[in-house]
Motif scaffolding. Structure first.
Motif, PDB file in Angstrom:
ATOM      1  N   GLN A  56      92.225  23.581 172.324  1.00 45.50           N
ATOM      2  CA  GLN A  56      92.557  23.741 170.909  1.00 45.50           C
ATOM      3  C   GLN A  56      92.272  22.429 170.175  1.00 45.50           C
ATOM      4  OE1 GLN A  56      96.699  24.298 169.608  1.00 45.50           O
ATOM      5  NE2 GLN A  56      96.029  26.132 168.504  1.00 45.50           N
ATOM      6  N   VAL A  57      91.434  22.536 169.136  1.00 40.40           N
ATOM      7  CA  VAL A  57      90.973  21.355 168.403  1.00 40.40           C
ATOM      8  C   VAL A  57      91.223  21.552 166.905  1.00 40.40           C
ATOM      9  CG1 VAL A  57      88.961  19.901 167.865  1.00 40.40           C
ATOM     10  CG2 VAL A  57      89.162  20.970 170.115  1.00 40.40           C
ATOM     11  N   SER A  58      91.624  20.483 166.224  1.00 39.60           N
ATOM     12  CA  SER A  58      91.706  20.532 164.760  1.00 39.60           C
ATOM     13  C   SER A  58      90.668  19.588 164.170  1.00 39.60           C
ATOM     14  CB  SER A  58      93.111  20.155 164.280  1.00 39.60           C
ATOM     15  OG  SER A  58      93.335  18.765 164.383  1.00 39.60           O
ATOM     16  N   LEU A  59      90.075  20.002 163.046  1.00 39.35           N
ATOM     17  CA  LEU A  59      89.069  19.192 162.359  1.00 39.35           C
ATOM     18  C   LEU A  59      89.474  18.996 160.903  1.00 39.35           C
ATOM     19  CD1 LEU A  59      85.699  20.767 163.614  1.00 39.35           C
ATOM     20  CD2 LEU A  59      86.752  18.625 164.379  1.00 39.35           C
ATOM     21  N   ASN A  60      89.219  17.804 160.394  1.00 40.53           N
ATOM     22  CA  ASN A  60      89.522  17.493 158.999  1.00 40.53           C
ATOM     23  C   ASN A  60      88.509  16.447 158.535  1.00 40.53           C
ATOM     24  OD1 ASN A  60      90.572  16.474 156.587  1.00 40.53           O
ATOM     25  ND2 ASN A  60      92.701  16.545 157.290  1.00 40.53           N
ATOM     26  N   VAL A  83      89.646  14.191 164.257  1.00 47.96           N
ATOM     27  CA  VAL A  83      89.540  15.171 165.337  1.00 47.96           C
ATOM     28  C   VAL A  83      90.867  15.200 166.080  1.00 47.96           C
ATOM     29  CG1 VAL A  83      88.257  15.905 167.376  1.00 47.96           C
ATOM     30  CG2 VAL A  83      87.101  14.603 165.578  1.00 47.96           C
ATOM     31  N   GLY A  84      91.566  16.317 165.982  1.00 47.04           N
ATOM     32  CA  GLY A  84      92.833  16.457 166.682  1.00 47.04           C
ATOM     33  C   GLY A  84      92.646  17.207 167.989  1.00 47.04           C
ATOM     34  N   ILE A  85      92.977  16.558 169.093  1.00 45.63           N
ATOM     35  CA  ILE A  85      92.974  17.228 170.397  1.00 45.63           C
ATOM     36  C   ILE A  85      94.401  17.710 170.613  1.00 45.63           C
ATOM     37  CG2 ILE A  85      92.509  17.024 172.860  1.00 45.63           C
ATOM     38  CD1 ILE A  85      90.040  16.673 171.026  1.00 45.63           C
ATOM     39  N   VAL A  86      94.609  19.011 170.414  1.00 45.25           N
ATOM     40  CA  VAL A  86      95.972  19.554 170.390  1.00 45.25           C
ATOM     41  C   VAL A  86      96.455  19.847 171.808  1.00 45.25           C
ATOM     42  CG1 VAL A  86      97.505  21.280 169.375  1.00 45.25           C
ATOM     43  CG2 VAL A  86      95.458  20.537 168.123  1.00 45.25           C
ATOM     44  N   LYS A  87      95.856  20.845 172.440  1.00 45.13           N
ATOM     45  CA  LYS A  87      96.266  21.199 173.799  1.00 45.13           C
ATOM     46  C   LYS A  87      95.180  22.018 174.480  1.00 45.13           C
ATOM     47  CE  LYS A  87      99.042  24.989 171.833  1.00 45.13           C
ATOM     48  NZ  LYS A  87     100.407  25.538 171.718  1.00 45.13           N
ATOM     49  N   ALA A  88      95.338  22.219 175.781  1.00 48.92           N
ATOM     50  CA  ALA A  88      94.406  23.027 176.568  1.00 48.92           C
ATOM     51  C   ALA A  88      95.201  24.058 177.349  1.00 48.92           C
ATOM     52  CB  ALA A  88      93.585  22.151 177.504  1.00 48.92           C
ATOM     53  N   ARG A  89      94.503  25.125 177.777  1.00 45.88           N
ATOM     54  CA  ARG A  89      95.186  26.136 178.591  1.00 45.88           C
ATOM     55  C   ARG A  89      94.228  26.682 179.645  1.00 45.88           C
ATOM     56  NH1 ARG A  89      95.879  30.489 173.631  1.00 45.88           N
ATOM     57  NH2 ARG A  89      93.701  31.177 173.498  1.00 45.88           N
ATOM     58  N   ASN A  90      94.822  27.048 180.764  1.00 46.31           N
ATOM     59  CA  ASN A  90      94.088  27.682 181.870  1.00 46.31           C
ATOM     60  C   ASN A  90      92.891  26.852 182.332  1.00 46.31           C
ATOM     61  OD1 ASN A  90      95.832  29.941 181.641  1.00 46.31           O
ATOM     62  ND2 ASN A  90      94.539  30.777 180.023  1.00 46.31           N
ATOM     63  N   LEU A  91      93.080  25.530 182.403  1.00 51.87           N
ATOM     64  CA  LEU A  91      91.994  24.666 182.873  1.00 51.87           C
ATOM     65  C   LEU A  91      91.692  24.953 184.341  1.00 51.87           C
ATOM     66  CD1 LEU A  91      92.877  21.190 181.294  1.00 51.87           C
ATOM     67  CD2 LEU A  91      91.188  22.860 180.506  1.00 51.87           C
ATOM     68  N   LYS A  92      90.448  24.759 184.709  1.00 51.90           N
ATOM     69  CA  LYS A  92      90.032  24.943 186.099  1.00 51.90           C
ATOM     70  C   LYS A  92      90.658  23.858 186.971  1.00 51.90           C
ATOM     71  CE  LYS A  92      85.929  25.133 189.060  1.00 51.90           C
ATOM     72  NZ  LYS A  92      84.464  25.016 189.120  1.00 51.90           N
ATOM     73  N   ALA A  93      91.197  24.257 188.122  1.00 54.33           N
ATOM     74  CA  ALA A  93      91.759  23.286 189.068  1.00 54.33           C
ATOM     75  C   ALA A  93      90.619  22.574 189.791  1.00 54.33           C
ATOM     76  CB  ALA A  93      92.664  23.993 190.067  1.00 54.33           C
ATOM     77  N   MET A  94      90.628  21.255 189.736  1.00 59.55           N
ATOM     78  CA  MET A  94      89.552  20.461 190.332  1.00 59.55           C
ATOM     79  C   MET A  94      89.995  19.742 191.607  1.00 59.55           C
ATOM     80  SD  MET A  94      87.127  21.084 188.164  1.00 59.55           S
ATOM     81  CE  MET A  94      85.839  19.846 188.443  1.00 59.55           C
TER      82      MET A  94
END
Length: 286
Positions: A152-156, A166-177
């Motif tokens: 999830q990214v915000s732009l302004n 550039v707002g780096i808000v959060k991530a979900r269901n990332l691949k396990a490395m």
């Protein structure tokens, strides 16, 4: 070395993406695997013009560093390549643990190349004592949608001062490395002008978290007259204390990216001084 043909009959469900024809040979004397990409038939059209610009990407998994590609065939759903590739320095005992990966892609000058279909062939399943020719129906690309996670990214953009936030808000269901079934993600953002790297910023690392919340904002100075040549490459990385950090997935924000990314980019201008927030599906580094 004798030659044999393994012409698989494409079934009705799988041949909608097209059929790839190729041959495989192995020389134990030279420890070399030779692959010849012959042609493809009935490839699916990916362009609005009703055609595709296909090429083949070749990997010998699990090694992803040595990536080979054929030439691009413009506006052709039945391309002929007849190109030969050699993987040298592979004794038989090492080769049987490898998987031949073939991916057909549609080249796009203005955005990311669009996957058409793929094949995974464990070399242990082949009789490498003879030259074999195959005709295989392409399968849907497993890694092309949603397998790497979302960000999830915000732009302004404030044009009066020439600043992109550039707002780096959060991530979900990332691949396990990692072996432990998790990842230690952080996000790296490159500001690009005319495809060249200008400035890099990154978030903090979130340990053992496949659904991390970052809530970090990065600010880049971009004069209004240069905004058309500007793009942002946003990469989600897995931090590794002992080795090299591994890429999980990425997205490119700009006016020459994918449809969802372009829409987000354009909305940033339409809603000046407003944080425009959207989820994006991470894509492979290719």
């Amino acid at each position: 070395m004798t030659s044999s043909t393994n012409d698989d009959v494409p079934d009705e469900n799988n041949d909608k993406l097209g059929v790839l024809h190729f041959s495989v040979a192995y020389s134990s004397k030279d420890s070399t695997l030779t692959l010849k990409i012959l042609r493809a038939n009935d490839l699916v059209a990916k362009d609005m013009s009703g055609t595709s610009d296909p090429y083949v990407k070749i990997l010998l998994l699990p090694d992803k560093k040595q990536k080979l590609v054929t030439k691009i065939k413009r506006k052709n759903l039945n391309p002929r390549w007849n190109e030969t590739f050699a993987f040298e320095g592979f004794p038989y005992t090492k080769l049987v643990n490898r998987t031949l990966y073939l991916q057909v892609l549609d080249y796009d000058r203005f955005s990311r190349d669009d996957p058409i279909g793929e094949l995974c062939i464990p070399l242990a399943d082949l009789d490498l004592s003879k030259v074999q020719t195959f005709s295989r129906s392409l399968q849907p690309c497993k890694s092309s949608v949603g397998k790497l996670g979302e960000l999830q990214v915000s732009l302004n953009y404030e044009g009066s001062v020439g600043v992109i936030s550039v707002g780096i808000v959060k991530a979900r269901n990332l691949k396990a490395m990692d072996i432990n079934g998790s990842s230690d993600p952080y996000v790296k953002v490159w500001l690009m002008h005319d495809g060249k790297k200008v400035e890099k910023k990154k978030t903090e690392t979130k340990e053992k978290d496949l659904n991390p919340t970052f809530n970090e904002t990065m600010m880049f100075t971009v004069p209004y007259e240069r905004i058309r040549q500007t793009s942002l490459v946003v990469s989600v990385m897995d931090y590794d204390r002992m080795g090299r950090n591994e890429p999980i997935g990425q997205l490119i924000l700009g006016n020459k990216s994918g449809p969802m990314e372009v829409k987000h980019w354009n909305e940033m201008f339409a809603k000046s001084r407003t944080n425009v927030v959207k989820w994006h599906i991470l894509k492979d580094f290719s």
